[in-house]
Enzyme design. Structure first.
Site, PDB file in Angstrom:
ATOM      1  N   LYS A  59     -15.488  72.387 -50.251  1.00  0.00           N
ATOM      2  CA  LYS A  59     -15.242  71.715 -49.108  1.00  0.00           C
ATOM      3  C   LYS A  59     -15.262  72.637 -47.933  1.00  0.00           C
ATOM      4  CE  LYS A  59     -10.999  70.701 -47.414  1.00  0.00           C
ATOM      5  NZ  LYS A  59     -10.660  70.849 -46.190  1.00  0.00           N
ATOM      6  N   ASP A 118     -15.809  68.835 -44.035  1.00  0.00           N
ATOM      7  CA  ASP A 118     -14.486  68.405 -43.412  1.00  0.00           C
ATOM      8  C   ASP A 118     -14.197  68.515 -42.041  1.00  0.00           C
ATOM      9  OD1 ASP A 118     -11.889  67.387 -43.392  1.00  0.00           O
ATOM     10  OD2 ASP A 118     -11.080  68.992 -44.410  1.00  0.00           O
ATOM     11  N   LYS A 174     -13.810  66.075 -39.626  1.00  0.00           N
ATOM     12  CA  LYS A 174     -13.126  64.911 -38.766  1.00  0.00           C
ATOM     13  C   LYS A 174     -13.616  64.697 -37.615  1.00  0.00           C
ATOM     14  CE  LYS A 174      -8.902  66.372 -41.464  1.00  0.00           C
ATOM     15  NZ  LYS A 174      -9.252  67.643 -42.232  1.00  0.00           N
ATOM     16  N   ASP A 179     -14.696  60.969 -31.618  1.00  0.00           N
ATOM     17  CA  ASP A 179     -15.232  60.856 -30.151  1.00  0.00           C
ATOM     18  C   ASP A 179     -15.971  59.464 -29.718  1.00  0.00           C
ATOM     19  OD1 ASP A 179     -16.414  61.744 -27.831  1.00  0.00           O
ATOM     20  OD2 ASP A 179     -16.623  63.774 -28.619  1.00  0.00           O
ATOM     21  N   THR A 199      -1.577  64.148 -43.098  1.00  0.00           N
ATOM     22  CA  THR A 199      -0.459  64.292 -43.825  1.00  0.00           C
ATOM     23  C   THR A 199       0.557  64.882 -43.134  1.00  0.00           C
ATOM     24  OG1 THR A 199      -1.588  66.037 -45.020  1.00  0.00           O
ATOM     25  CG2 THR A 199      -1.221  63.964 -46.329  1.00  0.00           C
ATOM     26  N   ARG A 239      -5.332  76.623 -51.725  1.00  0.00           N
ATOM     27  CA  ARG A 239      -4.714  77.835 -52.318  1.00  0.00           C
ATOM     28  C   ARG A 239      -4.227  78.102 -53.924  1.00  0.00           C
ATOM     29  NH1 ARG A 239      -0.792  76.789 -47.129  1.00  0.00           N
ATOM     30  NH2 ARG A 239      -1.484  74.562 -48.059  1.00  0.00           N
TER      31      ARG A 239
HETATM   32  O1  C5P Z   1      -4.410  75.034 -50.152  1.00  0.00           O
HETATM   33  P1  C5P Z   1      -4.448  73.763 -50.275  1.00  0.00           P
HETATM   34  O2  C5P Z   1      -4.582  72.789 -51.682  1.00  0.00           O
HETATM   35  O3  C5P Z   1      -3.201  73.062 -49.612  1.00  0.00           O
HETATM   36  O4  C5P Z   1      -5.607  73.053 -49.236  1.00  0.00           O
HETATM   37  C1  C5P Z   1      -5.692  71.592 -49.192  1.00  0.00           C
HETATM   38  C2  C5P Z   1      -7.043  71.306 -48.002  1.00  0.00           C
HETATM   39  O5  C5P Z   1      -6.985  70.032 -47.926  1.00  0.00           O
HETATM   40  C3  C5P Z   1      -6.778  72.001 -46.751  1.00  0.00           C
HETATM   41  O6  C5P Z   1      -8.189  72.528 -46.625  1.00  0.00           O
HETATM   42  C4  C5P Z   1      -6.461  71.258 -45.891  1.00  0.00           C
HETATM   43  O7  C5P Z   1      -6.938  71.224 -44.617  1.00  0.00           O
HETATM   44  C5  C5P Z   1      -6.864  69.750 -46.336  1.00  0.00           C
HETATM   45  N1  C5P Z   1      -6.227  68.625 -45.861  1.00  0.00           N
HETATM   46  C6  C5P Z   1      -4.966  68.445 -46.400  1.00  0.00           C
HETATM   47  N2  C5P Z   1      -4.239  67.310 -46.018  1.00  0.00           N
HETATM   48  C7  C5P Z   1      -4.880  66.406 -45.327  1.00  0.00           C
HETATM   49  C8  C5P Z   1      -6.150  66.559 -45.215  1.00  0.00           C
HETATM   50  C9  C5P Z   1      -7.034  67.688 -45.447  1.00  0.00           C
HETATM   51  O8  C5P Z   1      -4.091  69.217 -46.856  1.00  0.00           O
HETATM   52  N3  C5P Z   1      -4.587  65.192 -45.074  1.00  0.00           N
END
Ligand code: C5P
Length: 245
Positions: free
Chosen positions: A39, A66, A68, A71, A130, A222
């Site tokens: 991603k 990703d 998003k 526009d 979220t 992470r």
């Molecule tokens: O590190 P972690 O597992 O929290 O990463 C989650 C990934 O998903 C990040 O790239 C974050 O931008 C993305 N994301 C998210 N919540 C959303 C949409 C995308 O955490 N609603």
């Protein structure tokens, strides 16, 4: 349903949340040979650009861009056309842009692939971020009701426009599939293997819990990227998914 190693890897989208291509490449080389989805979000895409995405595709990775998009329809149509030409497998737009904007994304991507030999990317809608809680939704954005109701309404709108699915919290998957059908895809962040740090995510689930909810793809950052041994962290998640009944 039992997943094979390859099927489990293909359902994991590793969030390459890095400031530049070099940092991302260090992780990619550690994960080499594991057929996971990559991603690429706005941080890396704005820094490393289309050539980085093309190089992931040349190495055989599935890529979720990703970025998003949100526009006017004509601009999103152009953006969708450009990213589809890169050969991405999936990209996303905000459902809040409305049906005409989502349909324009489909049109732009369709124009890019016709006659090119590329396959049509899955276009996914962002429902409510979220990070949006009910107070923000009601008092700042001006949408009444609960976050879940807003998510479901946006999912229905995205489905009506012909999109392939939505990004959602794993706890919303069942309700979305009940309304939009099981083939409407759900892509879920907020995944935390047992024992890993929660960080800033709320409403988390383990990989096997999310799979049980019916999620199609899980976005994991992470717990893999910040692990002492990222390859082992990813392999353990794959192992968890393949041992799930
Ligand atoms: O590190 P972690 O597992 O929290 O990463 C989650 C990934 O998903 C990040 O790239 C974050 O931008 C993305 N994301 C998210 N919540 C959303 C949409 C995308 O955490 N609603």
């Amino acid at each position: 349903m039992k997943l094979t190693n390859e099927q489990a890897a293909g359902r994991i989208m590793v969030a390459l949340d890095y400031p530049d291509a070099n940092a991302a490449e260090r992780l990619i080389s550690e994960l080499q040979g594991i057929p996971c989805y990559m991603k690429v979000g706005m941080q890396l895409f704005y820094a490393a650009g289309p050539s980085f995405v093309q190089s992931l595709k040349e190495r055989g990775y599935y890529v979720f861009l990703d970025v998003k998009m949100h526009d006017i329809p004509n601009t999103v149509k152009g953006g969708a056309n450009s990213v589809a030409k890169l050969g991405v497998d999936m990209f996303n737009v905000h459902a809040a842009g409305g049906s005409a904007m989502m349909e324009a994304a489909l049109e732009g991507a369709d124009m890019a692939i016709s006659g090119s030999g590329l396959k049509m990317p899955s276009i996914i809608a962002v429902t409510q971020l979220t990070s949006t809680n009910q107070a923000t939704l009601n008092e700042q954005i001006g949408i009444e009701g609960t976050v879940e109701a807003a998510v479901i309404r946006y999912a229905e709108l995205a489905r009506g426009a012909g999109l392939a699915g939505v990004v959602a919290s794993p706890s919303e998957v069942e309700a979305i599939k009940a309304v939009c059908g099981t083939s409407f895809q759900t892509i879920t962040p907020g995944i935390r293997p047992t024992g890993s740090a929660v960080n800033d995510q709320s409403r988390i689930m383990t990989p096997s819990e999310a799979l049980k909810q019916g999620t199609d793809y899980m976005v994991i950052g992470r717990p893999i990227t910040a692990a002492a041994n990222p390859r082992l962290a990813l392999e353990m998640i794959i192992e968890e998914l393949t041992s799930h009944e």
